[in-house]
Design an enzyme around this catalytic site. Structure first.
Site, mmCIF file in Angstrom:
data_model
loop_
_atom_site.group_PDB
_atom_site.id
_atom_site.type_symbol
_atom_site.label_atom_id
_atom_site.label_comp_id
_atom_site.label_asym_id
_atom_site.label_seq_id
_atom_site.Cartn_x
_atom_site.Cartn_y
_atom_site.Cartn_z
ATOM 1 C CD GLN A 74 -2.654 1.107 2.609
ATOM 2 O OE1 GLN A 74 -2.051 1.331 3.647
ATOM 3 N NE2 GLN A 74 -3.948 0.874 2.586
ATOM 4 N N GLY A 75 0.818 2.026 -1.054
ATOM 5 C CA GLY A 75 1.629 3.242 -1.167
ATOM 6 C C GLY A 75 0.764 4.480 -1.018
ATOM 7 C CB SER A 99 1.896 7.134 4.471
ATOM 8 O OG SER A 99 0.825 6.477 5.075
ATOM 9 C CB SER A 116 4.008 -2.560 5.510
ATOM 10 O OG SER A 116 3.889 -1.607 6.518
ATOM 11 C CD GLU A 168 -4.430 -0.191 6.958
ATOM 12 O OE1 GLU A 168 -4.617 0.362 5.858
ATOM 13 O OE2 GLU A 168 -3.418 -0.008 7.651
ATOM 14 C CD GLU A 170 -3.205 9.609 19.117
ATOM 15 O OE1 GLU A 170 -2.884 9.062 18.042
ATOM 16 O OE2 GLU A 170 -2.787 9.206 20.223
#
Ligand SMILES: Cc1cc2nc3c(=O)[nH]c(=O)nc-3n(C[C@H](O)[C@H](O)[C@H](O)COP(=O)(O)OP(=O)(O)OC[C@H]3O[C@@H](n4cnc5c(N)ncnc54)[C@H](O)[C@@H]3O)c2cc1C
Lengths: 401, 397
Positions: A126-127, A129, A161, A244, A380
C-alpha cells in the site's frame, strides 16, 4: 449457508483435522532465524497450502474462491490460532486491501487480471502515506501527470510495509493540483517492476526492515491501471482503508484470544518469583480475567462488524471502533505480559517471522503493538472519526478538505 | 558516613542556607553531567549497538567516587548527588557502567565493616581503577543467591582457612565489564555477607545476557565451588538483613532515577516534535488529542519527581523507613516512564516507530527499568503489607 450449531461443529472438526495434518511442525524455530528469502518462500508455500485447503481467502466472494459465512470464518481463525498456524503476513495487503479495492472499484479486467494472480502469490503493497501526508493523507504530494494513454508519476511514498517484496502497489497520487485536496487524487495499480522506481527499506523500532521508502521518478502507469474515475481516488481509498480498519480484525481478534491470551495464561501457570505460581496471585487473576473479558468483547464486536458489513448495514464509524479497540487492547495485553514475564522476557531478542502480533517474545510484541496504534489512521484519528462520523459531533477545526 | 567539610550532603542540609547551597551544587552537577552526556552518549558502533560512555571520562568526572569518603579520595557526598548523575544518565539513555560500580558497588562497600581491604577497594573505585558489579537479586524474588562456607582441603589444595562460594545470579548489572564482583551471600548460619571474587577466579563464570534494551549490560554470574581467602569475605557493619534490604532499596531507587530522567527526555522530545510537525496545515500540538496527551505526560512526571525526591532524601539520610518512599517512587516512576515513552512513540507517528527516530531506545530502557529490582506490583505489595495491621509505621506522615 451452513451455520447451524451441528454444521459448525462438523466444520470445526474438519479444520482441526486439516490443521493437524498441515501446520508445519516447528516452524517457529525456523522462522526465528529465517533470512528474508526463507521468510518469503515460507509465506508463499503456506499460502498455497491454505489455498489448497480452501482456507486462504474465505472472506472473498464465492465466485473468486471465497464465500465462507462469517460464522465459519470465525471457527477457521479460531482453529488456525489454536493450532499455532503461521499467519499470512506477506500476503496481508494482497488478500485484504488489494482485493477489497478491486472488488469494490476495479474493472472486470482488473479483477480478472489480479484476483487469480493474488491466489497464485502476487504480493501487494500500500503506497498511500508520504513524509508530509500521514494523518492528513489527503495532503499527499506525489503527482500523476496525464501523458498520452498513461500517467507519469513523480514523488515519494513512505512507510510502505513489505514494499521490498511487492509485485504491485496500491498507489494514491495527485492528478489535479488545483482541485480541493480530496478531489484531486486518483487511485492507481502500479507495477513495482516499472522503471523509475526505487525502494529503500527503513529500519523499524524492532530492528527489522519491513517498511520502506519508495522513490518515484517518472514512473509510467498505463491508463488501464487507474481504479475508478480520475480524481475520485479518495473515495476509492476509503474502501481500502475500511478493510484495513475493520474486516482484517476478525482473524486478528481470534489470534489474540486463541493464541496470544492462551500463551499468556500458560506463562502465568509457571512458577512465580519467590514461590507459587503467578496465576495463584489474585492480582494476576484479576488482570487475566479483565483481559479475557475485553477480548471476548472484541471478538463479538468483530463478528458483528463482518455480519453488518455483509448485510450492508455497517455504521460509518463501526470499523474505527473495532480498529481502535483491537489495537489498544493488544497493547494493554502485551504490556501486562511484559510485566508478569519479568526479566527473562527481555532476553528474547528475536520474534519468529510469520507469527502473530503476539509471539511470546513479549517485549518485542509490546513494541510491535505500535504497528497497530499508529498506521491505518492513528488511535487519535480513530477517536475523531468515531466522534464525528459515528456520533455526529461537530467537526474539529481543521483546514477544510 | 560523614559528609566532609565543604560538601553539602542532603543529610546535612538543615538550614535554609544549606538547602540553597545544595540546590546550587545539584544544578551545577546536573549541567556538567548533561553537557558531557550530550557530547558522548547515544553513539552507536558498526553493529549499530550503543557505545558505552568512555570510562576515563567517568573517572575524570569524579562521579565514580561521589559517595566515597574524602579520606579515600572520594567526594564525600551522598546518594542525593549520585541521584543527579543517574537522572542525567537516564535522560541521555546512556550506556555506562556507572550503576554497577559507583552506585551498587560503592553502596555495598559502604554498608560493610570498615577495613583495609574495603577501603582500598573504595579508593580504587573512586579513581576508576577498578570496576565493580554487585550480584544481588535483580527481579521480584529477593532470595539471596549465593552461599559461603569454610573451605575444606577437599574443595581446593591449600584451601584451609579460606571460604567456598556457590550460587548463581542472573541479570547482574555491568557484570561483564567488572574487574571484581561483590556477591551477596549467606554464611552457614544464614547471615548475609559479601564475598569478593574476580571474574577469572577458578569456579567463577560471567556470561553476558543480552537484552532487548541494548543500552544496558547484564550478565549471569555463576559460582561453582570457588575458593577465596578469608579476607575476601566481608561482614556488614550493622544488621546484615537490614543492610541487604537497604542495598536493594538503593538499587531500586537508582533505576527509578534513571526512569524519571528518560521520561523527561521523552516528554521534551515529544513537545518539540508536536510544535514543529505539521499536518492539516497546523502543528500537531495544536490538536487537543496531542496537547492533552502531552499534558498527561507532564502531570505523571511531576508527581513522579516528587515521589522520587522523597525516596532520594530518605536513602541519602539513611532513614530506617526509607523502604516506603523507595517503593512508592519505584512503582510510580517506572510505570509512568513506560507510559510516557509509549505515548512519545505514539505521538511521533511513523517516525516514532523507526529505529533512527530513537524513541524505541527509551521505551526499551523504560521497560527493563520497570522490571529491574522489583516490578511495580512487587513494590506495591510491599507497601500494601503495611495496611493489614495497625503498625508503628503511620500511613500518613
Ligand atoms: C509500522 C507501520 C506500517 C505502516 N505501513 C504503511 C503502509 O503499508 N502503507 C502506507 O501508506 N502507510 C503505512 N504506514 C503509515 C501510517 O499510516 C502513518 O504513519 C499514519 O497514518 C500516521 O502518519 P504520520 O506517521 O505522518 O504521523 P502524523 O500524522 O505526523 O501524526 C503524529 C501524531 O499526531 C497525531 N495527529 C495528527 N493529526 C491529528 C489530528 N488532526 N488530531 C489529533 N491527533 C493528530 C497522530 O495521531 C500522531 O499521534 C505505516 C506506519 C507504520 C508505523
Amino acid at each position: 449457508m451452513n451455520t447451524s450449531t451441528e454444521d459448525l461443529a462438523e466444520f470445526r472438526a474438519e479444520v482441526r483435522r486439516w490443521c493437524r495434518e498441515h501446520v508445519p511442525a516447528d516452524w517457529r524455530r525456523a522462522q526465528t532465524v529465517a533470512g528474508d528469502a526463507e521468510f518469503v518462500a515460507f509465506q508463499q508455500a503456506w499460502f498455497q497450502e491454505l489455498r489448497t485447503g480452501g482456507y486462504a481467502v474465505p472472506h472473498w466472494p464465492a465466485e473468486w474462491g471465497g464465500g465462507m459465512p462469517a460464522a465459519q470464518q470465525v471457527v477457521l481463525y479460531q482453529e488456525l490460532a489454536a493450532h499455532d498456524a503461521p499467519r499470512l503476513v506477506l500476503g496481508f495487503v494482497s488478500i485484504h486491501h488489494a482485493a477489497s479495492t478491486l472488488l469494490a472499484a476495479g474493472t472486470d479486467e482488473q479483477r480478472a487480471r489480479h484476483l487469480p494472480a493474488i491466489l497464485d502469490g502476487e504480493i501487494w503493497v500500500q503506497g498511500f502515506s508520504e513524509p508530509e501526508a500521514g494523518s492528513d493523507l489527503a495532503g499527499l504530494r506525489t503527482t500523476a501527470r496525464r501523458e498520452g494513454d498513461g500517467f507519469v508519476v513523480d514523488g515519494q511514498k513512505l512507510w510502505a510495509s513489505g514494499a521490498a517484496h511487492a509485485d504491485w502497489c496500491l498507489l494514491l497520487a495527485r492528478t489535479d493540483p488545483a482541485a480541493p485536496k480530496r478531489r484531486g487524487i486518483s487511485y492507481f495499480l502500479m507495477d513495482m517492476r516499472s522503471p523509475g522506481l526505487d525502494v529503500r527499506p527503513v529500519r523499524n523500532a524492532a530492528g527489522e526492515s519491513h517498511f520502506c521508502e519508495i522513490f518515484l521518478n517518472g514512473v509510467v502507469i498505463p491508463a488501464e491501471n487507474l481504479v475508478g474515475p480520475v480524481n475520485q481516488g479518495w473515495q476509492v481509498a476509503q474502501a481500502t482503508l475500511s478493510a484495513e480498519r475493520g474486516m482484517t480484525m476478525l482473524e486478528l481478534a481470534e489470534r489474540l484470544g486463541n493464541a496470544g491470551f492462551r500463551w499468556l495464561v500458560e506463562a502465568c501457570r509457571g512458577p512465580a518469583p519467590g514461590g507459587g505460581r503467578l496465576v495463584d496471585d489474585p492480582r494476576v487473576q484479576d488482570r487475566l480475567a479483565e483481559l479475557e473479558t475485553e477480548i471476548a468483547g472484541l471478538r463479538a464486536l468483530c463478528l458483528g462488524l463482518v455480519e453488518r458489513h455483509e448485510a450492508g448495514t455497517a455504521g460509518p464509524a463501526d470499523a474505527s471502533v473495532v480498529k481502535l479497540y483491537y489495537s489498544e487492547l493488544l497493547q494493554r495485553t502485551m504490556d501486562f505480559a511484559v510485566e508478569v514475564a519479568g526479566l527473562p522476557a527481555h532476553t528474547e531478542l528475536r520474534k519468529p517471522a510469520s507469527s502473530g502480533w503476539e509471539s511470546g517474545a513479549w517485549v518485542l510484541d509490546f513494541i510491535g503493538s505500535w504497528e497497530w496504534t499508529i498506521p491505518g489512521g492513528t488511535s487519535e484519528i480513530q477517536r475523531t472519526i468515531i466522534g464525528e462520523r459515528g456520533l455526529g459531533l461537530p467537526r474539529e477545526p481543521v483546514v477544510p478538505a | 558516613m560523614s559528609a566532609g567539610p565543604g560538601t553539602a550532603g542532603a543529610a546535612g542540609a538543615s538550614t535554609p542556607q544549606d538547602v540553597d547551597d545544595l540546590r546550587e551544587l545539584h544544578r551545577e552537577l546536573r549541567d556538567v553531567a548533561r553537557d558531557m552526556l550530550r557530547k558522548t552518549a547515544g553513539r552507536t558502533g558498526d553493529d549499530e549497538a550503543p557505545v558505552p560512555v568512555d570510562w576515563s571520562l567517568l573517572a575524570g568526572s569524579g562521579w565514580l567516587g561521589l559517595e566515597v569518603p574524602e579520606e579515600l579520595d572520594g567526594a564525600g557526598a551522598t546518594f542525593a548527588e549520585v541521584a543527579v548523575v543517574l537522572h542525567e544518565i537516564g535522560r541521555a539513555a546512556a550506556s555506562s557502567g556507572y550503576l554497577g560500580s559507583a552506585v551498587l558497588g560503592v553502596g555495598a562497600l559502604r554498608l560493610l565493616e570498615p577495613g583495609a581491604g574495603r577501603d582500598e577497594l573504595l579508593a580504587a573505585v573512586a579513581a576508576g581503577e577498578q570496576r565493580l558489579a554487585v550480584a544481588l537479586p535483580a527481579g521480584d524474588d529477593v532470595t539471596i543467591p549465593f552461599h559461603v562456607r569454610p573451605a575444606t582441603p577437599g574443595d581446593a589444595p591449600g584451601a584451609g582457612g579460606g571460604a567456598r562460594v556457590d550460587g548463581t545470579a542472573g541479570f547482574v548489572l555491568d557484570a561483564a565489564e567488572a574487574d571484581q564482583l561483590l556477591l551477596v551471600a549467606l554464611d552457614p548460619t544464614g547471615v548475609p555477607v559479601v564475598v569478593r571474587v574476580r571474574p577469572d577466579d577458578p569456579g567463577v563464570t560471567v556470561t553476558g545476557q543480552p537484552v532487548v534494551d541494548e543500552t544496558r549490560s547484564l550478565g549471569a554470574v555463576t559460582v561453582d565451588g570457588a575458593v577465596v581467602d578469608a579476607g575476601s569475605v566481608w561482614q556488614f557493619g550493622t544488621d546484615p538483613q537490614e543492610s541487604v534490604r537497604r542495598l536493594l532499596d538503593r538499587a531500586a531507587l537508582a533505576v527509578a532515577c534513571d526512569c524519571l530522567g528518560l521520561a523527561e527526555a521523552m516528554l521534551e522530545a515529544t513537545v518539540d516534535y508536536a510544535g514543529t510537525r505539521r499536518q492539516f496545515g497546523r502543528p500537531i500540538g495544536s490538536f487537543q488529542a496531542v496537547k492533552h496527551a502531552c499534558a498527561d505526560m507532564f502531570v505523571r512526571i511531576s508527581v513522579g519527581r516528587e515521589l522520587l525526591a522523597a525516596g532520594v532524601a530518605a536513602v541519602a539520610s539513611d532513614d530506617p523507613q526509607a523502604g516506603v518512599a523507595v517503593s512508592r517512587a519505584k512503582s510510580y516512576v517506572c510505570v509512568a516512564a513506560v507510559d510516557v515513552a509509549g505515548r512519545a512513540m505514539q505521538l511521533h507517528g511513523g517516525i516514532g516507530y523507526t529505529w533512527e527516530g530513537g524513541v524505541h531506545v527509551y521505551l526499551k530502557r523504560a521497560l527493563l527499568g520497570r522490571a529491574l529490582f522489583g516490578a511495580p506490583a512487587a513494590h506495591r505489595a510491599r507497601l500494601a503489607a503495611r495496611f493489614a495491621e495497625p503498625a508503628d509505621d503511620p500511613l500518613t506522615e
